[in-house]
Structures are given as structure tokens and as C-alpha cells.
Motif scaffolding. Structure first.
Motif, PDB file in Angstrom:
ATOM      1  N   GLU A   1       0.840  -1.196   0.000  1.00 34.52           N
ATOM      2  CA  GLU A   1       0.000   0.000   0.000  1.00 34.52           C
ATOM      3  C   GLU A   1       0.873   1.244   0.000  1.00 34.52           C
ATOM      4  N   ASP A   2       0.457   2.229  -0.762  1.00 31.08           N
ATOM      5  CA  ASP A   2       1.138   3.513  -0.733  1.00 31.08           C
ATOM      6  C   ASP A   2       1.031   4.107   0.676  1.00 31.08           C
ATOM      7  N   ASP A   3       2.105   4.714   1.133  1.00 31.16           N
ATOM      8  CA  ASP A   3       2.139   5.395   2.435  1.00 31.16           C
ATOM      9  C   ASP A   3       1.929   4.463   3.625  1.00 31.16           C
ATOM     10  N   VAL A   4       2.075   3.162   3.405  1.00 28.32           N
ATOM     11  CA  VAL A   4       2.014   2.192   4.502  1.00 28.32           C
ATOM     12  C   VAL A   4       3.298   1.368   4.461  1.00 28.32           C
ATOM     13  N   GLU A   5       4.013   1.361   5.573  1.00 28.92           N
ATOM     14  CA  GLU A   5       5.286   0.638   5.612  1.00 28.92           C
ATOM     15  C   GLU A   5       5.051  -0.861   5.429  1.00 28.92           C
ATOM     16  N   THR A   6       5.809  -1.456   4.533  1.00 30.73           N
ATOM     17  CA  THR A   6       5.673  -2.882   4.273  1.00 30.73           C
ATOM     18  C   THR A   6       6.279  -3.686   5.414  1.00 30.73           C
TER      19      THR A   6
ATOM     20  N   ARG B   1       0.476  -3.571  -5.657  1.00 26.37           N
ATOM     21  CA  ARG B   1      -0.010  -2.419  -4.907  1.00 26.37           C
ATOM     22  C   ARG B   1      -1.535  -2.344  -4.997  1.00 26.37           C
TER      23      ARG B   1
ATOM     24  N   GLU C   1      -3.328   0.194  -4.744  1.00 22.14           N
ATOM     25  CA  GLU C   1      -3.734   1.336  -5.554  1.00 22.14           C
ATOM     26  C   GLU C   1      -3.702   1.025  -7.051  1.00 22.14           C
TER      27      GLU C   1
END
Length: 211
Positions: A151-156, A178, A180
Motif C-alpha cells: 500500500e502507498d504510504d504504509v510501511e511494508t 499495490r 492502488e
């Protein structure tokens, strides 16, 4: 079908194969499905794998017709064996469905489900899954996915990053996708992202609906 494709499976009994993850995740997935599936109708499961989920969910949701499918011969054989062992009248004979192909031997479903497919398939298969949902689902019907995602802006999570690396080592076309990117491709096909639910072991469930 190569052994690499089924690196997460082991023999169970006879033609039945078993994926340890399926035994771990089937209860949490079923709890979400209880909220997201329709009360009745046909659920098309794409990439049923061992068939363990299909047998479990058919028993868990007796008011729904469960249609498993896969493209790999050993997966179809395993699913057929689990179906025979389960003896559930609402569990159908598995169909041969290649998600990346436009030719599916089914023309409607009240819901679609795909578990742990998108990251161990080429992106064309993910897009084909969305194309199939566009063809088969009526407005308001759900497409539900489970698995590890980025996810964008979520740390993997470190475990997911390591898994992604291992997948790409096995096949450069594989890997975590992703959310998104998938949602954008879905929107182009008349499917809107409605919900995203965190699951155990850093997995997610995605709910999209046909608009």
C-alpha cells in the motif's frame, strides 16, 4: 505444472493436496465472508488451489452454491478429491478457468472470490480477473480478494518484503501488487473499491463491487 508453482503445498491423502496456510487462514477469511458475501447465489472462486478453501466454505455457507476453478491440472484434481471427500451438495465440480484468458466456461456469478492468486501470477492474470468480474457480475455484486499486498504510504512488513523478494526470485513476473494499482485497474472496468480489511499475518482482504 511445475513444482515451483506449488512450492507451498504438500500431499494430504490420495489426490488431495494441502496448503498449511489454508488451514490457518480459512476461519479469519470466513468471518469476513460472512459480512461480504450475498445470502444466496453462486460464488465463483478463481484459483482454488488445493480446493481446501472451497470444501470448507461450501460447508460454512450452505445457502450458497460454490464453484471452484483453477488452470492447473493437479489443482483441479486435488479440488475434485476434496469435493468428493466433503460430500457437500452445494460444492460444484471444479472448472478449468485461466484468469488471463477471456474465455471462461461460465457466464454469471453472484460473487467472485480469489485467495492468494494475484501475487503468484503474472499481472495479466490480475487484469483478467477484473475483466472476468466485469463480464460476470451484476451491479452491486462483490469481488473479494485475500492475500499480501503493498500500500502507498504504509510501511511494508519485513515478512512481506522478504516474501516479495522470494517470489521474484522464483519468477520475475510474480510479486506483491499495490492495492492502488489494482484499484485503478478495477475502476477502469466498472469495479469500485469499497472496503479493505487487515487480516492476520500481514494480509489484507479487499472488497470491490460492480458498479
Amino acid at each position: 505444472m511445475s513444482d515451483v508453482r506449488r512450492f507451498y503445498e504438500s500431499l494430504a491423502e490420495g489426490a488431495r493436496r494441502s496448503a498449511p496456510a489454508a488451514l490457518r487462514n480459512r476461519e479469519p477469511i470466513a468471518e469476513v465472508l460472512q459480512d461480504w458475501l450475498p445470502q444466496s447465489g453462486l460464488v465463483l472462486e478463481i484459483a482454488s488451489g488445493t480446493g481446501e478453501h472451497a470444501a470448507f466454505f461450501a460447508e460454512r455457507f450452505p445457502a450458497l452454491e460454490w464453484q471452484p476453478s483453477d488452470v492447473h491440472p493437479d489443482a483441479l484434481e486435488s479440488t475434485a478429491a476434496w469435493r468428493e471427500a466433503a460430500g457437500m451438495p452445494n460444492l460444484r465440480v471444479p472448472l478449468v478457468v485461466d484468469a488471463a484468458s477471456p474465455d471462461w466456461p461460465i457466464d454469471r456469478a453472484e460473487a467472485m472470490l480469489s485467495i492468494n492468486m494475484v501475487h503468484i501470477s503474472r499481472w495479466a492474470s490480475a487484469l483478467g480477473l477484473l475483466d472476468g468480474a466485469e463480464r460476470l457480475l451484476a451491479p452491486g455484486a462483490p469481488l473479494i480478494l485475500y492475500g499480501p499486498w503493498l500500500e502507498d504510504d504504509v510501511e511494508t512488513a519485513p515478512s512481506n518484503a522478504a516474501f516479495d523478494t522470494d517470489l521474484k526470485r522464483r519468477d520475475p513476473a510474480w510479486g506483491l501488487r499495490r492495492v492502488e494499482d489494482f484499484a485503478a485497474a478495477a475502476e477502469e472496468r466498472g469495479l469500485a473499491m469499497e472496503a479493505l480489511r487487515p487480516m492476520p499475518a500481514n494480509n489484507l482482504m479487499l472488497l470491490l463491487r460492480r458498479t
